[in-house]
Design a protein around this motif. Structure first.
Motif, PDB file in Angstrom:
ATOM      1  N   ARG A   5       0.860  -1.189   0.000  1.00  0.00           N
ATOM      2  CA  ARG A   5       0.000   0.000   0.000  1.00  0.00           C
ATOM      3  C   ARG A   5       0.892   1.232   0.000  1.00  0.00           C
ATOM      4  O   ARG A   5       1.352   1.686   1.031  1.00  0.00           O
ATOM      5  CB  ARG A   5      -0.923   0.018   1.207  1.00  0.00           C
ATOM      6  N   PHE A   6       1.177   1.730  -1.168  1.00  0.00           N
ATOM      7  CA  PHE A   6       2.098   2.856  -1.385  1.00  0.00           C
ATOM      8  C   PHE A   6       3.350   2.638  -0.546  1.00  0.00           C
ATOM      9  O   PHE A   6       3.791   3.506   0.197  1.00  0.00           O
ATOM     10  CB  PHE A   6       1.444   4.193  -1.064  1.00  0.00           C
ATOM     11  N   ILE A  22      11.387   3.029  -5.470  1.00  0.00           N
ATOM     12  CA  ILE A  22      10.463   2.020  -5.999  1.00  0.00           C
ATOM     13  C   ILE A  22       9.265   1.944  -5.064  1.00  0.00           C
ATOM     14  O   ILE A  22       9.416   1.691  -3.860  1.00  0.00           O
ATOM     15  CB  ILE A  22      11.131   0.640  -6.117  1.00  0.00           C
ATOM     16  N   ILE A  23       8.094   2.183  -5.616  1.00  0.00           N
ATOM     17  CA  ILE A  23       6.859   2.207  -4.833  1.00  0.00           C
ATOM     18  C   ILE A  23       5.951   1.074  -5.280  1.00  0.00           C
ATOM     19  O   ILE A  23       5.686   0.911  -6.481  1.00  0.00           O
ATOM     20  CB  ILE A  23       6.126   3.551  -4.992  1.00  0.00           C
ATOM     21  N   LEU A  24       5.464   0.293  -4.333  1.00  0.00           N
ATOM     22  CA  LEU A  24       4.521  -0.783  -4.611  1.00  0.00           C
ATOM     23  C   LEU A  24       3.125  -0.372  -4.175  1.00  0.00           C
ATOM     24  O   LEU A  24       2.940   0.131  -3.061  1.00  0.00           O
ATOM     25  CB  LEU A  24       4.926  -2.058  -3.857  1.00  0.00           C
ATOM     26  N   ASP A  25       2.152  -0.588  -5.045  1.00  0.00           N
ATOM     27  CA  ASP A  25       0.774  -0.279  -4.663  1.00  0.00           C
ATOM     28  C   ASP A  25      -0.182  -1.236  -5.384  1.00  0.00           C
ATOM     29  O   ASP A  25      -0.083  -1.422  -6.596  1.00  0.00           O
ATOM     30  CB  ASP A  25       0.406   1.162  -5.008  1.00  0.00           C
ATOM     31  N   VAL A  26      -1.096  -1.819  -4.622  1.00  0.00           N
ATOM     32  CA  VAL A  26      -2.007  -2.822  -5.178  1.00  0.00           C
ATOM     33  C   VAL A  26      -3.243  -2.200  -5.826  1.00  0.00           C
ATOM     34  O   VAL A  26      -4.243  -2.894  -6.050  1.00  0.00           O
ATOM     35  CB  VAL A  26      -2.433  -3.841  -4.096  1.00  0.00           C
ATOM     36  N   ALA A  27      -3.182  -0.918  -6.139  1.00  0.00           N
ATOM     37  CA  ALA A  27      -4.322  -0.237  -6.770  1.00  0.00           C
ATOM     38  C   ALA A  27      -4.808  -1.009  -7.987  1.00  0.00           C
ATOM     39  O   ALA A  27      -4.059  -1.222  -8.934  1.00  0.00           O
ATOM     40  CB  ALA A  27      -3.916   1.178  -7.177  1.00  0.00           C
ATOM     41  N   ILE A  48       5.427   0.033 -13.824  1.00  0.00           N
ATOM     42  CA  ILE A  48       5.360  -1.394 -14.153  1.00  0.00           C
ATOM     43  C   ILE A  48       3.931  -1.798 -13.852  1.00  0.00           C
ATOM     44  O   ILE A  48       3.492  -1.797 -12.697  1.00  0.00           O
ATOM     45  CB  ILE A  48       6.363  -2.199 -13.313  1.00  0.00           C
ATOM     46  N   PHE A  49       3.196  -2.130 -14.910  1.00  0.00           N
ATOM     47  CA  PHE A  49       1.737  -2.246 -14.811  1.00  0.00           C
ATOM     48  C   PHE A  49       1.240  -3.585 -15.341  1.00  0.00           C
ATOM     49  O   PHE A  49       1.445  -3.927 -16.502  1.00  0.00           O
ATOM     50  CB  PHE A  49       1.097  -1.103 -15.605  1.00  0.00           C
ATOM     51  N   GLY A  50       0.616  -4.354 -14.454  1.00  0.00           N
ATOM     52  CA  GLY A  50      -0.070  -5.583 -14.847  1.00  0.00           C
ATOM     53  C   GLY A  50      -1.420  -5.598 -14.177  1.00  0.00           C
ATOM     54  O   GLY A  50      -1.565  -5.143 -13.024  1.00  0.00           O
ATOM     55  N   VAL A 106       9.937   4.403  -9.779  1.00  0.00           N
ATOM     56  CA  VAL A 106       9.323   3.218 -10.388  1.00  0.00           C
ATOM     57  C   VAL A 106       8.073   2.888  -9.590  1.00  0.00           C
ATOM     58  O   VAL A 106       8.147   2.611  -8.391  1.00  0.00           O
ATOM     59  CB  VAL A 106      10.284   2.016 -10.392  1.00  0.00           C
ATOM     60  N   LEU A 107       6.934   2.946 -10.255  1.00  0.00           N
ATOM     61  CA  LEU A 107       5.653   2.657  -9.615  1.00  0.00           C
ATOM     62  C   LEU A 107       5.159   1.296 -10.092  1.00  0.00           C
ATOM     63  O   LEU A 107       4.844   1.120 -11.268  1.00  0.00           O
ATOM     64  CB  LEU A 107       4.644   3.753  -9.981  1.00  0.00           C
ATOM     65  N   VAL A 108       5.103   0.336  -9.184  1.00  0.00           N
ATOM     66  CA  VAL A 108       4.649  -1.022  -9.511  1.00  0.00           C
ATOM     67  C   VAL A 108       3.214  -1.160  -9.016  1.00  0.00           C
ATOM     68  O   VAL A 108       2.968  -1.134  -7.814  1.00  0.00           O
ATOM     69  CB  VAL A 108       5.554  -2.079  -8.833  1.00  0.00           C
ATOM     70  N   PHE A 109       2.251  -1.315  -9.955  1.00  0.00           N
ATOM     71  CA  PHE A 109       0.849  -1.320  -9.515  1.00  0.00           C
ATOM     72  C   PHE A 109      -0.052  -2.032 -10.530  1.00  0.00           C
ATOM     73  O   PHE A 109       0.382  -2.461 -11.588  1.00  0.00           O
ATOM     74  CB  PHE A 109       0.369   0.111  -9.291  1.00  0.00           C
TER      75      PHE A 109
END
Length: 412
Positions: free
Chosen positions: A284-285, A294-299, A324-326, A395-398
């Motif tokens: 969560r951010f 590098i930021i991880l967010d489950v949005a 990085i978007f999946g 880097v935004l991984v979400f």
């Protein structure tokens, strides 16, 4: 192989193959739970529903209660890396041996009744909680509310964080229908805390039908961010000023506080103040590196994307933002991209390791930009990205729990 010889990983593989059918009622599930003595646990139950913010609300509730001296069980979903993340007792994960024992019990008691994966593991969680003398149990709703496996429990206090458009094939295509499904966790004569200002009318209708006592934001309780370092919370006879900023979204922190005060449970206000800023939740951010950041967010829906957009605005950006978007194919990909399109400089879109993933061809149609690149998996996306990013970049991984989970698992 006889299940008594199953390892933990074998059990998880076995359960994940369970039928994904949708139930019209929870009658059979209650039968099994009753047989196991799980419907009459003496703990105080919170059931937390809503479209976004359930996990962070649960995390704040759990830590505030633990720090106040209560014995607490938490059941949440989904997990990021390991199934064991879903169940905590007094703040700790349980052993694989504990889970295996619980799986064996549930499997032996269900008889010929066919359960879904989530139904089975919900029974398992409740069984594990029953092995401890817990003061409080917090249940996060998996999907919807009315037909969710957690709804076999008559909770003492229910929570709806918000109502957004998600899981439309199961819950309905509008907020009115979705609100009706999520309000299925309401109970007669019990309090339900509502964290959204413009709640659909269906929530009020279900509350009237069930004689549930609604406690609404900006009607019965209030919160306001005072400045960058503090906020305030007002609730009946309790006014809390100059509260520290939390690491999880303030709206969900406020919902947790409101729910605690309405529960009647005793909370030390000094402990509350000392706890608020320390609660975190993976994915969560979450910043896992600072150079580059590098930021991880489950949005994974529009509401979550809007919150993510607000958080990006708070960052001191000195370089470029790479995404990085999946994402899963049943999500509102267009809506999510529209919210974040102007914030992101480069899109590294990829296919996830699940048959629910949006395909590369599908993503190419949804992200037809000159600054978008496409990859068959997250490893390839990260390898390509590493060659171009600088220490000043972000880097935004979400896009999904799967996206964050897969990124956390790769070698960086």
């Amino acid at each position: 192989m006889y299940k008594k010889k199953y390892t933990f990983s074998m059990w998880i593989e076995y359960l994940e193959k369970f039928d994904k059918k949708n139930r019209n009622n929870l009658f059979e599930l209650r039968l099994i739970a009753k047989k196991l003595g799980l419907l009459n646990l003496k703990s105080f139950f919170f059931t937390v529903g809503g479209t976004n913010g359930k996990g962070t609300t649960c995390a704040m509730l759990e830590r505030l209660l633990l720090n106040s001296g209560y014995k607490v069980g938490l059941y949440t979903s989904p997990h990021l890396i390991n199934y064991s993340e879903r169940i905590r007792v007094n703040g700790s994960y349980l052993s694989e041996k504990d889970h295996i024992f619980s799986f064996l019990i549930i499997d032996s008691k269900k008889g010929n009744i066919s359960l879904t994966y989530f139904e089975f593991i919900t029974l398992s969680a409740l069984f594990l909680f029953s092995q401890y003398s817990l003061d409080i149990i917090i249940l996060e709703v998996g999907l919807g509310g009315r037909l969710d496996a957690t709804n076999i429990i008559d909770s003492d206090l229910s929570i709806i964080t918000n109502i957004g458009i998600d899981h439309t094939s199961l819950l309905g295509t509008d907020r009115l229908s979705i609100g009706r499904e999520k309000s299925g966790i309401f109970r007669e004569g019990k309090i339900a805390v509502i964290g959204e200002k413009n709640i659909p009318s269906s929530v009020n209708e279900i509350a009237r039908e069930k004689k549930t006592i609604l406690k609404k934001i900006d009607v019965d309780w209030f919160w306001r961010k005072k400045n960058i370092d503090s906020w305030e919370f007002i609730h009946s006879n309790i006014q809390l000023y100059d509260l520290p900023i939390s690491q999880i979204p303030l709206p969900n922190t406020a919902i947790a506080l409101s729910s605690l005060f309405y529960s009647g449970l005793k909370i030390n206000l000094n402990i509350l103040r000392a706890t608020i800023s320390k609660v975190q939740l993976s994915g969560r951010f979450q910043t896992i590196s600072n150079s580059p950041r590098i930021i991880l967010d489950v949005a994974h829906n529009v509401n979550a994307a809007l919150y993510l957009s607000e958080k990006i605005d708070e960052i001191d950006i000195k370089g470029k933002i790479y995404a990085i978007f999946g994402i899963l194919k049943d999500k509102d990909v267009t809506g999510i991209i529209q919210v974040l399109q102007k914030k992101i400089d480069y899109w590294y879109a990829l296919s996830l390791k699940t048959n629910r993933s949006a395909s590369i061809n599908y993503l190419k149609k949804k992200i037809p930009f000159h600054n978008a690149f496409f990859f068959k998996n997250i490893d390839d996306a990260w390898l390509a990205l590493k060659d171009v990013i600088t220490k000043k970049d972000i880097v935004l991984v979400f896009g999904s729990f799967f996206t964050v989970s897969e990124f956390m698992s790769i070698k960086r």
